[in-house]
Write an enzyme that holds these catalytic residues in place. Structure first.
Site, PDB file in Angstrom:
ATOM      1  N   GLU A 181      24.226 -16.709  -4.622  1.00 36.34           N
ATOM      2  CA  GLU A 181      25.494 -17.287  -4.158  1.00 36.34           C
ATOM      3  C   GLU A 181      26.003 -18.333  -5.145  1.00 36.34           C
ATOM      4  OE1 GLU A 181      25.602 -20.617  -1.560  1.00 36.34           O
ATOM      5  OE2 GLU A 181      23.617 -20.149  -0.753  1.00 36.34           O
ATOM      6  N   LYS A 239      35.296 -23.480  -1.117  1.00 37.44           N
ATOM      7  CA  LYS A 239      34.120 -22.947  -0.438  1.00 37.44           C
ATOM      8  C   LYS A 239      34.598 -21.792   0.436  1.00 37.44           C
ATOM      9  CE  LYS A 239      30.239 -24.341   2.497  1.00 37.44           C
ATOM     10  NZ  LYS A 239      29.599 -25.476   3.217  1.00 37.44           N
ATOM     11  N   ASP A 251      28.600 -25.116  17.547  1.00 36.14           N
ATOM     12  CA  ASP A 251      28.905 -25.098  16.117  1.00 36.14           C
ATOM     13  C   ASP A 251      27.830 -24.274  15.413  1.00 36.14           C
ATOM     14  OD1 ASP A 251      29.666 -25.517  13.537  1.00 36.14           O
ATOM     15  OD2 ASP A 251      29.617 -27.707  13.615  1.00 36.14           O
ATOM     16  N   LYS A 276      18.733 -24.531   6.651  1.00 32.92           N
ATOM     17  CA  LYS A 276      18.833 -25.890   6.118  1.00 32.92           C
ATOM     18  C   LYS A 276      18.302 -26.899   7.139  1.00 32.92           C
ATOM     19  CE  LYS A 276      22.648 -24.922   2.962  1.00 32.92           C
ATOM     20  NZ  LYS A 276      22.794 -23.481   3.242  1.00 32.92           N
TER      21      LYS A 276
END
EC number: 4.2.1.70
Length: 306
Positions: free
Chosen positions: A28, A89, A139, A160
């Site tokens: 990525e 992004k 979220d 993460k």
């Protein structure tokens, strides 16, 4: 009326590799343009591409380059992304808009998966996936839904550390995404070696992972397979230190009113500061290690190891 699917532009090296069925590994670009600050992003690009090449595979950095979905960045394009100026992004939902705008877009995990599917790449290495956010279960990263519907092997160090890891693991199970530990029986904590979250599957050799992937696809499964390995032990950070830094970073983000796509880069920068740079060392090392493992898996797939 059905539309013919777009074929991403590829560099000559990538195009030739695709034509001859060589081992390729997608990387990525968001980690380079938004995740790591200069000069660390440049070091990450070098270490990841060299790790893939060293095991006999070909690295393929994905991006939207001036509005064109791209597999592989030439030196000029890569330099533009490393400079970061004006680079968006881009998640999977944003791909068409970035194309229409003629924009430079750094691809997240979700967007990279989408480009892998269009380009025929089966293996992808990243640092960590997105997931369910702490204290905000509504979220949820678009990475999760894209993993559930895109058949690609994704090598990472888990989700993460800023996320709700138990909830993220549960969502992956619900979405039918197999999570396979490599060198671990637990979900890694991104910067940390373990989380206490047990995995149901462990395969320690690239050849085993390749066999499992072939079986997954032979059964008609359309989801990704998440292969998780811990960060290298010499740079891993104790979980309690990461957790304390993460909680402080989340509080700082809330007070600063940080929202949306800016949250993750902000939190990672805060954690870097609060761990006195240890998180950057860990991030660079795990990116390199994941790229190496992904390259080994890609080679095993091409060689057709029984």
């Amino acid at each position: 009326m059905s539309e013919r699917l777009l074929r991403p532009r590829a560099t000559s090296t990538v195009f030739e590799a695709l034509e001859r069925g060589a081992a390729l590994v997608a990387l990525e670009s968001s980690v380079l343009a938004q995740g790591l600050e200069p000069p660390y992003n440049r070091e990450a690009a070098r270490r990841m591409t060299e790790a893939v090449t060293a095991v006999g595979a070909i690295p393929v950095i994905t991006a939207i380059s001036r509005g064109t979905p791209t597999l592989g960045l030439d030196d000029e394009d890569l330099e533009r992304f490393l400079q970061r100026d004006g680079v968006r992004k881009v998640s999977a939902r944003d791909l068409g808009i970035a194309m229409a705008d003629g924009a430079d877009g750094a691809t997240t995990v979700a967007a990279t998966l989408a480009l892998c599917a269009l380009g025929g790449l089966e293996v992808f290495a990243t640092g960590g996936i997105g997931g369910v956010h702490r204290d905000a279960p509504f979220d949820e990263s678009a990475d999760l839904i894209e993993l559930s519907r895109t058949p690609v092997i994704v090598v990472c160090a888990g989700a993460k550390s800023i996320l709700d890891l138990p909830a993220t693991l549960e969502r992956l199970e619900t979405l039918g995404v197999p999570v396979v530990g490599c060198g671990t029986d637990e979900l890694p904590g991104f910067f940390s070696l373990s989380t206490g979250l047990r995995l149901t599957s462990r395969l320690d050799r690239p050849e085993q992972i390749a066999r499992a992937w072939r079986a997954h696809r032979a059964l008609g499964r359309e989801s990704a397979m998440l292969v998780v390995q811990p960060p290298p032990a010499d740079v891993a950070i104790p979980a309690d230190i990461v957790d304390a830094a993460t909680r402080a970073a989340l509080q700082a983000a809330s007070l600063a009113g940080i929202r949306g796509a800016a949250v993750t880069p902000y939190l990672l920068a805060q954690i870097q500061q609060r761990t006195e740079g240890r998180s950057v060392s860990a991030n660079l090392a795990l990116l390199e290690a994941n790229a190496r493992l992904a390259g080994q898996i890609a080679v095993a797939l091409v060689e057709g190891t029984p």
